[in-house]
Design a protein around this motif. Structure first.
Motif, PDB file in Angstrom:
ATOM      1  N   ARG A  54      25.711  22.206  35.648  1.00 45.77           N
ATOM      2  CA  ARG A  54      25.293  21.319  36.731  1.00 45.77           C
ATOM      3  C   ARG A  54      24.690  22.178  37.827  1.00 45.77           C
ATOM      4  O   ARG A  54      24.954  23.378  37.910  1.00 45.77           O
ATOM      5  N   THR A 109      22.915  22.688  42.045  1.00 45.03           N
ATOM      6  CA  THR A 109      22.907  22.307  43.459  1.00 45.03           C
ATOM      7  C   THR A 109      21.508  22.514  44.030  1.00 45.03           C
ATOM      8  O   THR A 109      20.696  23.256  43.470  1.00 45.03           O
ATOM      9  N   LYS A 110      21.259  21.899  45.175  1.00 42.06           N
ATOM     10  CA  LYS A 110      19.955  22.069  45.823  1.00 42.06           C
ATOM     11  C   LYS A 110      19.794  23.481  46.370  1.00 42.06           C
ATOM     12  O   LYS A 110      18.689  23.905  46.675  1.00 42.06           O
ATOM     13  N   TRP A 141      23.972  17.817  40.265  1.00 44.83           N
ATOM     14  CA  TRP A 141      22.797  17.409  39.497  1.00 44.83           C
ATOM     15  C   TRP A 141      22.871  17.859  38.048  1.00 44.83           C
ATOM     16  O   TRP A 141      23.326  18.977  37.762  1.00 44.83           O
ATOM     17  N   ASP A 142      22.366  17.017  37.156  1.00 40.75           N
ATOM     18  CA  ASP A 142      22.194  17.445  35.771  1.00 40.75           C
ATOM     19  C   ASP A 142      20.868  18.203  35.667  1.00 40.75           C
ATOM     20  O   ASP A 142      20.118  18.314  36.653  1.00 40.75           O
ATOM     21  N   ALA A 192      17.627  16.289  36.777  1.00 41.87           N
ATOM     22  CA  ALA A 192      17.510  16.095  38.225  1.00 41.87           C
ATOM     23  C   ALA A 192      17.139  17.400  38.925  1.00 41.87           C
ATOM     24  O   ALA A 192      16.300  17.406  39.830  1.00 41.87           O
ATOM     25  N   TYR A 193      17.756  18.512  38.499  1.00 47.45           N
ATOM     26  CA  TYR A 193      17.436  19.803  39.119  1.00 47.45           C
ATOM     27  C   TYR A 193      15.992  20.208  38.810  1.00 47.45           C
ATOM     28  O   TYR A 193      15.265  20.667  39.696  1.00 47.45           O
TER      29      TYR A 193
END
Length: 129
Positions: free
Chosen positions: A8, A10-11, A115-116, A119-120
Motif C-alpha cells: 500500500r 502514501t502520498k 492507497w492501492d 491509486a498511487y
C-alpha cells in the motif's frame, strides 16, 4: 516505475506491506528515483514509536536529504541492518532488500486505508507528485 500490488502507498511516497501482523515500510520506486543515489539512511531505534504521516527518519542522497514519513501508527521492531553498509539498496531494490523498518502496528487494519497500486500510480502519473 514499479507499482507492486502487494504493498500500500502514501502520498509522501512510502510503501507499507502487511506481513504476519507486522508492517514492513520503505520508500517507493518513484521516491528513490527522484532522490538519486542514496548515500545514507537515518532510521529510528528499535522500540521507537512512529505516528502516521509523521517523519521518523531521513534518506540522504547525492541530491538532497528527505524525511521519511510513517504510513501508520506503531512501534519499530526492526531496522534494516543491510542499509548501514549498503544504503544504495534503497535505490536498487526499493520493495525488497531496500526496506527501512518493520513496525508493530497500533491498528493492523490501518494498512488497508492506504492507497492501492492503481491509486498511487494515478497520483504519481497524474501530476499529483
Amino acid at each position: 516505475m514499479e507499482y507492486p500490488d502487494d504493498v500500500r502507498y502514501t502520498k509522501e511516497h512510502e510503501w507499507a506491506r502487511a506481513e504476519n501482523g507486522r508492517v514492513r515500510v520503505g520508500i517507493t520506486d518513484y521516491a528513490q528515483d527522484a532522490l538519486g543515489d542514496v548515500v545514507y539512511v537515518d532510521l529510528p531505534e528499535v522500540g521507537s514509536a512512529v505516528a502516521a504521516t509523521q517523519a521518523f527518519g531521513e534518506v540522504e542522497s547525492t541530491k538532497s536529504v528527505s524525511d521519511v514519513f510513517s504510513p501508520i501508527d506503531g512501534t519499530v521492531v526492526e531496522r534494516n541492518p543491510l542499509l548501514e553498509d549498503r544504503p544504495e539498496l534503497v535505490n536498487e531494490h526499493p520493495y525488497g532488500d531496500g526496506w527501512l523498518v518493520l513496525v508493530d502496528p497500533a491498528d493492523p487494519a490501518a494498512v488497508e486505508s492506504l492507497w492501492d497500486a492503481a491509486a498511487y500510480r494515478a497520483f504519481v502519473e497524474g501530476d499529483g507528485a
